[in-house]
Every structure is written in structure tokens, then in C-alpha cells.
Design a protein around this motif. Structure first.
Motif, PDB file in Angstrom:
ATOM      1  N   ASN A  54      37.373  38.042  25.419  1.00 56.34           N
ATOM      2  CA  ASN A  54      38.542  38.026  26.158  1.00 56.34           C
ATOM      3  C   ASN A  54      39.492  36.973  25.887  1.00 56.34           C
ATOM      4  O   ASN A  54      39.148  35.708  26.083  1.00 56.34           O
ATOM      5  CB  ASN A  54      38.102  38.055  27.594  1.00 56.34           C
ATOM      6  CG  ASN A  54      37.622  39.432  27.866  1.00 56.34           C
ATOM      7  OD1 ASN A  54      38.208  40.598  27.624  1.00 56.34           O
ATOM      8  ND2 ASN A  54      36.322  39.490  28.730  1.00 56.34           N
ATOM      9  N   GLY A  92      42.649  46.104  25.007  1.00 57.97           N
ATOM     10  CA  GLY A  92      43.118  46.199  26.435  1.00 57.97           C
ATOM     11  C   GLY A  92      43.704  44.796  27.003  1.00 57.97           C
ATOM     12  O   GLY A  92      44.049  43.904  26.010  1.00 57.97           O
ATOM     13  N   CYS A  93      44.293  45.142  27.854  1.00 59.30           N
ATOM     14  CA  CYS A  93      45.297  44.091  28.548  1.00 59.30           C
ATOM     15  C   CYS A  93      45.085  44.180  29.988  1.00 59.30           C
ATOM     16  O   CYS A  93      45.355  45.316  30.612  1.00 59.30           O
ATOM     17  CB  CYS A  93      46.577  44.450  28.120  1.00 59.30           C
ATOM     18  SG  CYS A  93      47.926  43.209  28.612  1.00 59.30           S
ATOM     19  N   THR A  94      44.947  43.209  30.815  1.00 56.86           N
ATOM     20  CA  THR A  94      44.902  43.117  32.283  1.00 56.86           C
ATOM     21  C   THR A  94      45.838  41.737  32.755  1.00 56.86           C
ATOM     22  O   THR A  94      45.694  40.855  31.932  1.00 56.86           O
ATOM     23  CB  THR A  94      43.445  43.032  32.745  1.00 56.86           C
ATOM     24  OG1 THR A  94      42.840  41.925  32.310  1.00 56.86           O
ATOM     25  CG2 THR A  94      42.899  44.416  32.534  1.00 56.86           C
ATOM     26  N   ALA A 101      42.559  42.332  39.018  1.00 53.89           N
ATOM     27  CA  ALA A 101      43.171  42.594  37.683  1.00 53.89           C
ATOM     28  C   ALA A 101      43.801  44.021  37.793  1.00 53.89           C
ATOM     29  O   ALA A 101      43.103  45.084  38.169  1.00 53.89           O
ATOM     30  CB  ALA A 101      42.107  42.599  36.696  1.00 53.89           C
ATOM     31  N   VAL A 102      45.120  44.122  37.065  1.00 53.57           N
ATOM     32  CA  VAL A 102      45.730  45.417  36.776  1.00 53.57           C
ATOM     33  C   VAL A 102      46.055  45.765  35.408  1.00 53.57           C
ATOM     34  O   VAL A 102      46.195  44.665  34.772  1.00 53.57           O
ATOM     35  CB  VAL A 102      46.983  45.537  37.652  1.00 53.57           C
ATOM     36  CG1 VAL A 102      46.605  45.640  39.189  1.00 53.57           C
ATOM     37  CG2 VAL A 102      47.933  44.568  37.533  1.00 53.57           C
ATOM     38  N   PRO A 103      45.908  46.815  34.837  1.00 50.27           N
ATOM     39  CA  PRO A 103      46.324  47.175  33.415  1.00 50.27           C
ATOM     40  C   PRO A 103      47.560  46.632  33.134  1.00 50.27           C
ATOM     41  O   PRO A 103      48.683  46.858  33.975  1.00 50.27           O
ATOM     42  CB  PRO A 103      46.001  48.661  33.249  1.00 50.27           C
ATOM     43  CG  PRO A 103      45.306  49.093  34.649  1.00 50.27           C
ATOM     44  CD  PRO A 103      45.659  47.954  35.573  1.00 50.27           C
ATOM     45  N   CYS A 104      47.968  46.074  32.048  1.00 48.23           N
ATOM     46  CA  CYS A 104      49.381  45.777  31.466  1.00 48.23           C
ATOM     47  C   CYS A 104      49.582  46.834  30.307  1.00 48.23           C
ATOM     48  O   CYS A 104      48.753  47.332  29.405  1.00 48.23           O
ATOM     49  CB  CYS A 104      49.552  44.272  31.354  1.00 48.23           C
ATOM     50  SG  CYS A 104      48.197  43.584  30.366  1.00 48.23           S
ATOM     51  N   ASN A 115      54.364  41.828  30.046  1.00 47.31           N
ATOM     52  CA  ASN A 115      52.762  41.931  30.690  1.00 47.31           C
ATOM     53  C   ASN A 115      52.452  40.960  31.818  1.00 47.31           C
ATOM     54  O   ASN A 115      51.702  41.134  32.611  1.00 47.31           O
ATOM     55  CB  ASN A 115      51.660  41.789  29.434  1.00 47.31           C
ATOM     56  CG  ASN A 115      51.538  42.773  28.515  1.00 47.31           C
ATOM     57  OD1 ASN A 115      51.907  44.014  28.854  1.00 47.31           O
ATOM     58  ND2 ASN A 115      51.274  42.472  27.342  1.00 47.31           N
TER      59      ASN A 115
END
Length: 175
Positions: A54, A92-94, A101-104, A115
Motif C-alpha cells: 500500500n 486499488g485506490c482509497t 476509507a472510501v473508494p476513489c 482522488n
């Protein structure tokens, strides 16, 4: 009479220039932070083929106005591109929020700015985490690293840019 006026003008000009150069001009303080800065961190310095790392990116607003817009790129370093056996992808991207955490959207190589979500108030930061997936058939004993440039606009119509900012390198080890 004319030569006296010219001498006075020359003397006044030289004196004004000397004062401007030696102390009356305001000096920039070395302690003043940049209007905004970008930092990177990883959760692991090493991984193996098939592993993930990450990569967290944090942009901090040091200005007294909101950050309204961020444009950011992320590219592999030259040494990373010289190892075609290293196979990886951002998968992945958060975005870290107070609710979790929310997806971006978008994981690179350019326009990572959206993002960071909505405006970044003065004195606050936003952190986006990209998941770097190393392919199971990736080569070993090489480093994967990236660099980034960014541009930020503030609500007072000023802007700043920075880079290159380098990520920590991740070493791909054979198990």
C-alpha cells in the motif's frame, strides 16, 4: 546646474539600490512552509511476487485558503523502467475520510488529483492509498519506485506546484 542635479540623482539611485540590496527588502524565512506539500509512505519495504504494497500519498494544505483543485501524476522511476522483468500494477485506490476509507477513481499514471475528494481546508491533509500489486510471475531482486509532480490551486486564485517527489522503493524479493 544640470551636473549638480545629475550627481544628486546618481547618488540617490546608488543609495536606494544599496538599501534595497542590504537589508530593507523583506527576506523570506527559511521556516516558512510551502503552500502545500506531498508526501509518500508505504506499509512495507519488501514484498514477493504475487504480493501487494500500500502506497499512501498525503497532500497537506499549509495555506490560509482552501485547496480547490489538485492535479497529480505518478510515474515509475528510470531504474524501475530498466527492469522489464518487474511486473506490477496499481489495482486499488482509497481515500481516508472521517467515516473510514472510501473508494476513489483512477490509479495513475496521471490526474490523481480528483482522488483527494472535496476541498482541503487550511491546515488539513488528505491521504489517498494506492494498492500496488506485484504480479505472481514478476522478476525478483529489483526495486519498484515512483515519482510524482503536483499542482494545487487555492480559493484565493493562487497556485503552487512541486516535484519531483519520490516514493519509498519497494524491493521485490524471491521467497
Amino acid at each position: 546646474m544640470r551636473s549638480t542635479q545629475l550627481r544628486r540623482f546618481a547618488l540617490t539611485s546608488v543609495l536606494a539600490l544599496g538599501l534595497a540590496l542590504f537589508g530593507l527588502a523583506p527576506a523570506a524565512s527559511a521556516a516558512d512552509p510551502a503552500p502545500a506539500d506531498l508526501t509518500f509512505a508505504t506499509d512495507a519495504a519488501t514484498t514477493t511476487p504475487g504480493g501487494t504494497v500500500n502506497l499512501s500519498m498525503t497532500i497537506t494544505n499549509h495555506q490560509t485558503y482552501d485547496v480547490w483543485f489538485v492535479y497529480q501524476t505518478i510515474e515509475p522511476t528510470w531504474l524501475t523502467t530498466q527492469r522489464p522483468d518487474l511486473k506490477y500494477a496499481f489495482t486499488g485506490c482509497t481515500l481516508a475520510t472521517t467515516a473510514g476509507a472510501v473508494p476513489c477513481a483512477g490509479t495513475g499514471p496521471t490526474n490523481l488529483g480528483p482522488n483527494y475528494g472535496s476541498t482541503i481546508p487550511p491546515g488539513q491533509s488528505r491521504t489517498v492509498t494506492l494498492t500496488l500489486q506485484v504480479a505472481a510471475d514478476s522478476g525478483c531482486n529489483g526495486n519498484i519506485g515512483f515519482y510524482s509532480y503536483y499542482y494545487a490551486e487555492f480559493s484565493d486564485s493562487t497556485s503552487t506546484s512541486g516535484g519531483p517527489v519520490y516514493t519509498p522503493e519497494t524491493r521485490v524479493l524471491c521467497a
